[in-house]
Design an enzyme around this catalytic site. Structure first.
Site, mmCIF file in Angstrom:
data_model
loop_
_atom_site.group_PDB
_atom_site.id
_atom_site.type_symbol
_atom_site.label_atom_id
_atom_site.label_comp_id
_atom_site.label_asym_id
_atom_site.label_seq_id
_atom_site.Cartn_x
_atom_site.Cartn_y
_atom_site.Cartn_z
ATOM 1 N N ARG A 68 0.804 -1.229 0.000
ATOM 2 C CA ARG A 68 0.000 0.000 0.000
ATOM 3 C C ARG A 68 0.834 1.274 0.000
ATOM 4 N NH1 ARG A 68 -4.962 -1.675 3.982
ATOM 5 N NH2 ARG A 68 -4.446 -3.863 3.898
ATOM 6 N N LYS A 174 0.833 -19.480 6.748
ATOM 7 C CA LYS A 174 0.119 -19.778 7.974
ATOM 8 C C LYS A 174 -0.041 -18.508 8.810
ATOM 9 C CE LYS A 174 2.637 -20.982 11.531
ATOM 10 N NZ LYS A 174 3.569 -19.934 11.991
ATOM 11 N N HIS A 204 6.844 -23.804 6.117
ATOM 12 C CA HIS A 204 8.278 -23.715 5.797
ATOM 13 C C HIS A 204 9.092 -24.861 6.405
ATOM 14 C CE1 HIS A 204 8.854 -21.775 9.755
ATOM 15 N NE2 HIS A 204 10.115 -22.111 9.613
ATOM 16 N N GLU A 242 12.768 -23.048 21.190
ATOM 17 C CA GLU A 242 13.461 -21.856 20.704
ATOM 18 C C GLU A 242 14.009 -21.059 21.881
ATOM 19 O OE1 GLU A 242 11.403 -20.100 17.012
ATOM 20 O OE2 GLU A 242 9.786 -20.635 18.348
ATOM 21 N N ASP A 261 0.492 -21.396 16.617
ATOM 22 C CA ASP A 261 1.659 -20.957 15.843
ATOM 23 C C ASP A 261 2.476 -22.144 15.334
ATOM 24 O OD1 ASP A 261 3.407 -18.976 14.842
ATOM 25 O OD2 ASP A 261 4.716 -19.137 16.582
ATOM 26 N N HIS A 266 3.645 -26.905 11.769
ATOM 27 C CA HIS A 266 5.022 -27.409 11.756
ATOM 28 C C HIS A 266 5.177 -28.775 12.448
ATOM 29 C CE1 HIS A 266 5.695 -23.503 10.296
ATOM 30 N NE2 HIS A 266 5.971 -22.884 11.427
ATOM 31 N N LYS A 362 8.942 -20.927 23.550
ATOM 32 C CA LYS A 362 9.849 -19.795 23.323
ATOM 33 C C LYS A 362 10.612 -19.490 24.603
ATOM 34 C CE LYS A 362 7.649 -17.724 19.390
ATOM 35 N NZ LYS A 362 8.559 -18.197 18.351
#
Ligand code: BG6
Length: 515
Positions: A68, A174, A204, A242, A261, A266, A362
């Site tokens: 945009r 996703k 991915h 992670e 997520d 995944h 995480k």
């Protein structure tokens, strides 16, 4: 995916990312919605750069970035070129290369054009028609709430219409829906405009070499598959831990959480690679049907088999980390989970009675993505009168990241006069056998989309089946005011996750062990 890569390690040329037999992708216009977004900068551009370097793009391949904001071809190229340069400085970034090959970059950037348009406005998309002739891929690198609108507008603008020898495809990122109901609704809206064969739902994780290698390992070797069943396997652990926290993604993460997520996309893809029945070929329909049969055999998760956690302040690898609730864009009383652990049960002949435990989180103590297959113990009687007090478990670790390879845990005799045993490891490491070239995983997926190979993309029924399994946990959490258990950033997760396995007499693999 390209199953034809039968080259010996020493034959892999250092300059290309693809096996020599790989064919040139057909001419195509790649339209990226979200030209200024992070995905475009950090993943799609390096992937296109690598495909350019691999000589895989047709001379008539072009990219149109749509967003945009005001901009020109030149300003967009510069913006992307800057990010590419930054990749030479940070070996821990998604993509790292010591230097940018200027020949590759000028080839690619010369094909990149910028168009200012609001994709929620059909009229503005109609203007794209002049630029998009022949084959086209529309890549939705935009927030998921826009997926259906963009596809409907592309349809209304006549841009999704295929004709003899001309394809029109749409790549959807996703998260694909937020639960079973919304994923069904989204599929229905996309399928009202497109044929299933035009939709490439990307994950991915399937672009990672080590994930694709699970199929090669299981089905390209004679020794694993006979053991790959409940008779010999005790349980399986799937981990995606992670060390990074939510960083600047609070606005996205708050309504999403770790389960949405990571799990139905995944981690379910890892599960599928490990647990599906052998397909007869790599054809998209055969592989995706094998996945579907597996997902349909998984019992919807019982709420007592789902644990959620949220990180509190702590120290991750020497770095002080603020609590999730103190991150930008996150509510001070947030109940969003940043960690989830599940126990899944698969009700088919192969896996009956073999629990699959999965966890992701995480701000954890280590960065580790892996699948560990724990085999049943050997009988002990023979060692009863020896110094051996227990046998080391046999496990096969599929190391996905950061270590890439395969590790087999076995017992071996400690040299000396007595019969005593120790647990040792047999290791295969990718970098020892192959020349690894820097890539982001999107190379294979973009190439597959260009060549029309949907094997590594998710079909509508695969996505819905995964949501069906996790839906009971989401429903239970919505109703449970207690919220997630807190865990210190830099720890291995909430104690409830340990209890989930302890209940079954098992324990998680350590996250901070050397791999
Ligand atoms: C993304 C998630 O899909 O995958 C992120 O949205 C997560 O939250 C990432 O960090 C993990 O991917 P990778 O390839 O870094 O393991």
């Amino acid at each position: 995916m390209n199953p034809a890569g039968q080259v010996s390690p020493t034959e892999v040329p250092s300059e290309t990312i693809a096996p020599p037999a790989t064919r040139l992708a057909p001419p195509c216009t790649l339209v990226i919605f979200g030209a200024h977004g992070d995905l475009t900068k950090r993943l799609l551009t390096p992937a296109l750069y690598n495909l350019t370097g691999g000589g895989l793009l047709d001379k008539d391949f072009t990219v149109i970035g749509v967003d945009r904001l005001d901009g020109s071809d030149e300003s967009w190229r510069q913006e992307l070129g800057q990010t590419m340069q930054e990749f030479t400085k940070d070996p821990n970034a998604e993509f790292y290369t010591p230097e940018i090959n200027q020949g590759w970059w000028s080839d690619l950037s010369g094909r990149m054009h910028y168009t200012k348009a609001d994709f929620t406005d059909v009229g503005q998309l109609e203007a794209l028609k002049q630029q998009v002739q022949g084959n086209a891929i529309f890549y939705l690198a935009v927030a998921s709430r826009f997926f259906a609108t963009v596809v409907e507008n592309l349809g209304k603008a006549g841009l999704t219409q295929q004709s003899e020898g001309v394809f029109r495809r749409v790549v959807v990122e996703k998260p694909f829906g937020a639960d079973l109901e919304s994923s069904r609704a989204l599929n229905a809206r996309l399928l009202a405009v497109l044929d299933e064969s035009q939709i490439y739902r990307i994950d991915h994780f399937l672009g990672k070499e080590t994930v694709q290698n699970i199929l090669a390992l299981r089905f390209g070797n004679g020794i694993f598959e006979p053991l790959w069943r409940s008779q010999f396997i005790d349980h399986v652990q799937i981990t995606a831990a992670e060390t990074v926290g939510v960083e600047g993604r609070g606005a996205f993460y708050e309504p999403t959480g770790a389960l949405r997520d990571m799990i139905p996309n995944h981690l379910f893809q890892l599960l599928a690679m490990v647990a599906m029945e052998p397909p007869n070929s790599f054809s998209a329909e055969t592989v995706r049907t094998a996945k579907e049969q597996l997902f349909e055999a998984i019992r919807p998760v019982a709420p007592e088999n789902a644990v959620r956690g949220q990180y509190a302040a702590g120290t991750v690898q020497g770095r002080a980390v603020k609590a999730y609730r103190d991150s930008p864009g996150v509510a001070a009383d947030s109940v969003t989970e940043t960690y989830v652990a599940l126990k899944l049960e698969i009700e088919n002949w192969r896996w009956q009675g073999v629990p699959f435990y999965m966890r992701t989180g995480k701000s954890m103590t280590g960065r580790l993505t892996e699948v560990v297959v724990h085999f049943k113990q050997a009988p002990f009687a023979m060692f009863a009168d020896t110094p051996v007090d227990r046998l080391a478990p046999n496990n096969l670790t599929l190391n996905i990241q950061p270590t890439q390879g395969l590790t087999m845990g076995i017992s071996a005799k400690i040299p000396g006069p007595k019969m005593d045993l120790a647990g040792v490891e047999m290791r295969f490491r990718y970098e020892d056998a192959f020349k690894l070239t820097p890539n982001v995983g999107y190379e294979t997926l973009l190439y597959d989309c260009l060549t029309g190979d949907a094997t590594l993309f998710q079909r509508a029924d695969n996505i819905e089946a995964a949501w069906r399994v996790v839906d009971p946990a989401l429903r239970a959490w919505e109703a449970d005011k207690a919220g997630p258990e807190l865990y210190a950033a830099g720890s291995a997760g909430p104690s409830g996750a340990d209890a989930l396995l302890e209940r079954d007499g098992r324990a998680w693999m350590k996250l901070d062990r050397a791999t």
